[in-house]
Scaffold this active site. Sequence first.
Site, PDB file in Angstrom:
ATOM      1  N   ASP A  13      42.081  42.559  37.371  1.00 46.71           N
ATOM      2  CA  ASP A  13      41.254  41.893  38.219  1.00 46.71           C
ATOM      3  C   ASP A  13      40.185  41.143  37.496  1.00 46.71           C
ATOM      4  O   ASP A  13      39.652  41.258  36.377  1.00 46.71           O
ATOM      5  CB  ASP A  13      40.396  43.144  39.234  1.00 46.71           C
ATOM      6  CG  ASP A  13      39.805  42.392  40.333  1.00 46.71           C
ATOM      7  OD1 ASP A  13      40.252  41.395  40.847  1.00 46.71           O
ATOM      8  OD2 ASP A  13      38.842  43.089  41.000  1.00 46.71           O
ATOM      9  N   ASP A  15      36.532  39.713  39.298  1.00 47.29           N
ATOM     10  CA  ASP A  15      35.069  40.239  39.570  1.00 47.29           C
ATOM     11  C   ASP A  15      35.043  41.683  39.753  1.00 47.29           C
ATOM     12  O   ASP A  15      35.922  42.296  40.327  1.00 47.29           O
ATOM     13  CB  ASP A  15      34.970  39.646  41.026  1.00 47.29           C
ATOM     14  CG  ASP A  15      34.585  38.108  41.174  1.00 47.29           C
ATOM     15  OD1 ASP A  15      33.888  37.708  40.325  1.00 47.29           O
ATOM     16  OD2 ASP A  15      35.336  37.243  41.946  1.00 47.29           O
TER      17      ASP A  15
END
Length: 137
Positions: A13, A15
Site C-alpha cells: 500500500d 499512504d
Amino acid sequence: MTDTFDVGAVLLDMDGTLVDSTAVVERVWTAWAHEHGLDPAAVLAVCHGRQGHETMAELLPDRPREVNVAENDALLKVETTDLDGVVAIPGAPEFLGALHDVRHALVTSADTGLATARMGAAGMALPDGRALILIPT
C-alpha cells in the site's frame, strides 16, 4: 534479529505504509469541511484511506454521486500538487531498496498522478510501471 521470507511477490500500500501524506490530506479535507459547513474533526475522522467521493457520500448523503465524483476530481488535483509535508514512512526507502530482486507492486486507490507525485515527494520511485495496481472504485 532479521526475519527472512521467501515470497513470489510483495504488494505494498502507499499512504500509511510507504508514504505519510497526513499533512496534505488534513489540509485539503479541513478546507473542504469549512466550504460545506461541516465540522473538520468529523470529516477527518472518516476521510483517511478511502476514495474522496465515498467520504462525501457518507457526509452529504443527499448529494448526487456525479457531484461527489466531480468534486473529488477537483480535490485530487489539489492533493497532487500540494505535497508540503508528504514524507517517507521511516524505513520505507530502505525496504523498497531491499526489494530490488523481488517482484513488487504498489497497490493503491490513488490515481497514477497522485501516486507518482506522493512517492516522488517522499523521495521514492514507483515500482516498474507494470507493477502499479490501481484499485478502481
